[in-house]
Enzyme design. Structure first.
Site, PDB file in Angstrom:
ATOM      1  N   TYR A 236       0.736  -1.258  -0.025  1.00 58.72           N
ATOM      2  CA  TYR A 236       0.270  -0.308   0.294  1.00 58.72           C
ATOM      3  C   TYR A 236       1.031   1.550  -0.045  1.00 58.72           C
ATOM      4  CZ  TYR A 236      -3.785  -3.061   0.943  1.00 58.72           C
ATOM      5  OH  TYR A 236      -4.802  -3.882   1.191  1.00 58.72           O
TER       6      TYR A 236
ATOM      7  N   LYS B   8       3.769 -15.400   2.687  1.00 58.91           N
ATOM      8  CA  LYS B   8       3.829 -16.200   1.252  1.00 58.91           C
ATOM      9  C   LYS B   8       4.807 -16.657   0.682  1.00 58.91           C
ATOM     10  CE  LYS B   8       1.615 -18.049  -2.215  1.00 58.91           C
ATOM     11  NZ  LYS B   8       0.590 -19.287  -1.492  1.00 58.91           N
TER      12      LYS B   8
ATOM     13  N   ASP C 299      -2.443 -18.464   1.965  1.00 58.16           N
ATOM     14  CA  ASP C 299      -3.819 -19.558   1.495  1.00 58.16           C
ATOM     15  C   ASP C 299      -4.313 -20.266   2.646  1.00 58.16           C
ATOM     16  OD1 ASP C 299      -1.395 -19.992   1.271  1.00 58.16           O
ATOM     17  OD2 ASP C 299      -1.870 -21.261  -0.786  1.00 58.16           O
TER      18      ASP C 299
ATOM     19  N   ASP D 166      -5.250  -7.250   6.209  1.00 59.82           N
ATOM     20  CA  ASP D 166      -6.247  -6.412   5.449  1.00 59.82           C
ATOM     21  C   ASP D 166      -7.239  -7.148   5.066  1.00 59.82           C
ATOM     22  OD1 ASP D 166      -7.546  -4.132   4.435  1.00 59.82           O
ATOM     23  OD2 ASP D 166      -7.381  -3.437   3.077  1.00 59.82           O
TER      24      ASP D 166
ATOM     25  N   ASP E 210     -11.013  -8.877   7.831  1.00 58.36           N
ATOM     26  CA  ASP E 210     -12.297  -9.084   7.200  1.00 58.36           C
ATOM     27  C   ASP E 210     -12.911 -10.058   7.667  1.00 58.36           C
ATOM     28  OD1 ASP E 210     -11.933  -5.802   7.025  1.00 58.36           O
ATOM     29  OD2 ASP E 210     -12.237  -5.613   5.378  1.00 58.36           O
TER      30      ASP E 210
END
Length: 360
Positions: free
Chosen positions: A141, A191, A223, A247, A251
């Site tokens: 970001y 990852k 994942d 992020d 959620d």
């Protein structure tokens, strides 16, 4: 204590839920003998409308001068097709950077009264109690170079995921400290099988673990972590991960809690000379413009953010516990908004806020 709070009601339902959070903060101050001083400023879409930018200089000055900042929500559909620098969310990124809040703490707890609200089976979510720690000021970001350039088939978009050892070290230490005071288990998510960035992340966290040998550390690929959150959420105590992964996963945690309206968050930075932690507190939910101004929004995420503020910025753990107990009492009584599927007529935003104050 004297609590100097900046409020940023923001957009959509932000002003409604912030109003109830401030009401609860006032009730806590009254009960425990504190004094609260609040100032209000602009952030997000409303700031663009009134000042031309999502993060005005006056807001930046006020957030750096106050003890803690309470935010409602940012974002409006009218800005959805604008370039990133002209969208309300740019103000959110700006204030995080200005305050230097590098760790976002998102508690995910399944309340007994809401267990039927989750789409997952009761046996899966019952007893879930975890904190997701998301690195907040680095990663894709904020990385450069970034942008869109070129034309036709050669048009290309670039974003850069970047982390320094120091950035990984400081957020991992905060996560280890949290785990040390809970069930002593930390899960790091990356990852590393395909990203060099994640390989550094895993290596640094493994090294930091030497200073926290009493905490169990395990590593999950992102994942797999996403899958385990819905298959076996009770296995997690504290989870730490980089900005974009956090992020998304935080959620996903809303599914476990029954409603995204339930989730508070705390964004923590360094400690000020006064001894309080720099903190930006906000509910996880968005601005929900479709119900804005209708007194329907669930304020419990914002009220929970006040509890987090009391605990993390002011070390007022008894006061924070009082807010959390009051929220649970209100949930058990069924005085909740429509998103929590009450058995009787849904309560309004201000009725929930008043009920929490009464329970305190």
């Amino acid at each position: 204590m004297q609590l100097n709070i900046l409020t940023l009601p923001g957009d959509g339902i932000g002003p409604e839920v912030t109003r109830e959070a401030v009401r609860v903060l006032g009730r806590v101050a009254e009960k425990f003998g504190h004094t609260v001083s609040t100032k209000e400023a602009l952030l997000g879409g409303i700031a663009i409308h009134k000042t031309g930018g999502p993060f005005p200089a006056e807001t930046e000055k006020l957030c750096l001068d106050c003890d803690a900042t309470l935010m409602g929500a940012v974002g409006l559909p009218e800005f959805d097709n604008m370039p990133p620098e002209k969208r309300p969310e740019k103000g959110l990124l700006g204030i995080r950077k200005a305050m230097g809040v590098f760790a976002n703490l998102r508690p995910v707890r399944t309340y007994a009264a809401l267990i039927d609200s989750s789409p997952l089976k009761n046996a899966l979510v019952e007893g879930t109690d975890m904190i997701i720690v998301r690195e907040l000021t680095g990663g894709i970001y904020y990385g450069t170079p970034r942008g869109i350039n070129g034309n036709g088939n050669e048009e290309r978009a670039v974003n850069t995921m970047t982390y320094t050892r120091a950035e990984i070290d400081r957020v991992s230490r905060m996560a280890f400290e949290l785990a040390r005071n809970r069930r002593k288990k930390l899960t790091s998510v990356d990852k590393s099988n395909v990203l060099e960035n994640s390989q550094l992340w895993r290596r640094v966290i493994t090294e930091v673990h030497k200073d926290y040998a009493d905490v169990e550390l395990d590593h999950l690929l992102v994942d797999n972590a996403a899958m385990q959150l819905v298959l076996n959420p009770k296995r997690f105590d504290v989870m730490v991960t980089e900005n974009m992964f956090g992020d998304i996963l935080s959620d996903e945690g809303a599914v476990l809690a029954g409603s995204i309206g339930m989730l508070p968050s705390a964004s923590i930075g360094s400690k000020r000379p006064s001894g309080v932690w720099v903190g930006l507190y906000e509910p996880v939910h968005g601005s929900a413009p479709d119900i804005a101004g209708q007194n329907k929004a669930n304020p419990l995420g914002a009220i929970g953010s006040v509890a987090a503020m009391l605990e993390y910025s002011f070390n007022l753990k008894e006061e924070a516990a009082a807010v959390n107990r009051a929220m649970e009492a209100v949930l058990n009584a069924g005085r909740v908004t429509a998103d929590l599927k009450p058995k009787d007529a849904p309560a309004t935003t201000d009725q929930v806020g008043k009920a929490v104050c009464e329970a305190i």
